[in-house]
Design a protein around this motif. Structure first.
Motif, PDB file in Angstrom:
ATOM      1  N   ILE A  72      52.242  10.982  29.274  1.00 35.38           N
ATOM      2  CA  ILE A  72      51.870  12.307  29.763  1.00 35.38           C
ATOM      3  C   ILE A  72      53.065  12.862  30.524  1.00 35.38           C
ATOM      4  N   PHE A  73      53.470  14.084  30.183  1.00 30.57           N
ATOM      5  CA  PHE A  73      54.596  14.749  30.817  1.00 30.57           C
ATOM      6  C   PHE A  73      54.062  15.914  31.639  1.00 30.57           C
ATOM      7  N   GLU A  74      54.265  15.827  32.945  1.00 35.93           N
ATOM      8  CA  GLU A  74      53.767  16.864  33.838  1.00 35.93           C
ATOM      9  C   GLU A  74      54.606  18.126  33.683  1.00 35.93           C
ATOM     10  N   LYS A  75      53.988  19.270  34.011  1.00 34.70           N
ATOM     11  CA  LYS A  75      54.732  20.516  33.884  1.00 34.70           C
ATOM     12  C   LYS A  75      55.904  20.504  34.851  1.00 34.70           C
ATOM     13  N   GLY A  76      56.978  21.111  34.398  1.00 29.61           N
ATOM     14  CA  GLY A  76      58.202  21.129  35.183  1.00 29.61           C
ATOM     15  C   GLY A  76      59.392  21.396  34.281  1.00 29.61           C
TER      16      GLY A  76
END
Length: 142
Positions: free
Chosen positions: A48-52
């Motif tokens: 999972i890649f967090e927003k940023g």
């Protein structure tokens, strides 16, 4: 007996490293987009890649003829996503004059709420030195 097991183990590690290095050597970086803002949390396989902000590298494996998107954060490669090539509406010489095709490389992030996916579309443009007039789509869940 101990020497034989040690030799077999080292030979296996060497073989795996040799195969991995040759696969990475066949990939060529086409373009790199720095500090791309991702507005959603993305999911790819188990990650999972967090927003940023992330760096996006577009790569091409000429041995497999497959396009890849590499996500990078703080210099660390996080994942490699395979993509599919999309055709343009125009053909041949018409593509050079087509106003819909960008001049410089472009990256679009489009949300598809029906499928709960995000399409990352890369267009190489007309002025890039290698792989001109290419459009590739990479799919990820959000």
């Amino acid at each position: 007996m101990l020497y034989k097991k040690s030799f077999v183990m080292h030979l296996g590690i060497f073989l795996i490293m040799f195969l991995f290095c040759s696969a990475m050597a066949s990939m060529k970086r086409i373009y790199k987009f720095k500090d791309v803002q991702i507005p959603y949390d993305l999911k790819h396989k188990n990650s999972i890649f967090e927003k940023g902000k992330y760096d996006f590298e577009i790569m091409f494996s000429y041995t497999q003829q497959v396009w890849y998107l590499r996500l990078i954060k703080k210099g660390k490669a996080l994942c490699l996503i395979a993509g599919e090539r999309l055709p343009y509406k125009s053909f041949g010489r018409e593509r050079i004059k087509d106003p819909e095709i960008p001049i410089q490389p472009r990256l679009n992030i489009l949300k598809n709420p029906a499928d709960k996916t995000v399409n990352v579309i890369f267009e190489s443009g007309k002025k890039i030195t290698t792989y001109k007039l290419v459009r590739v789509r990479f799919k990820m869940e959000y």
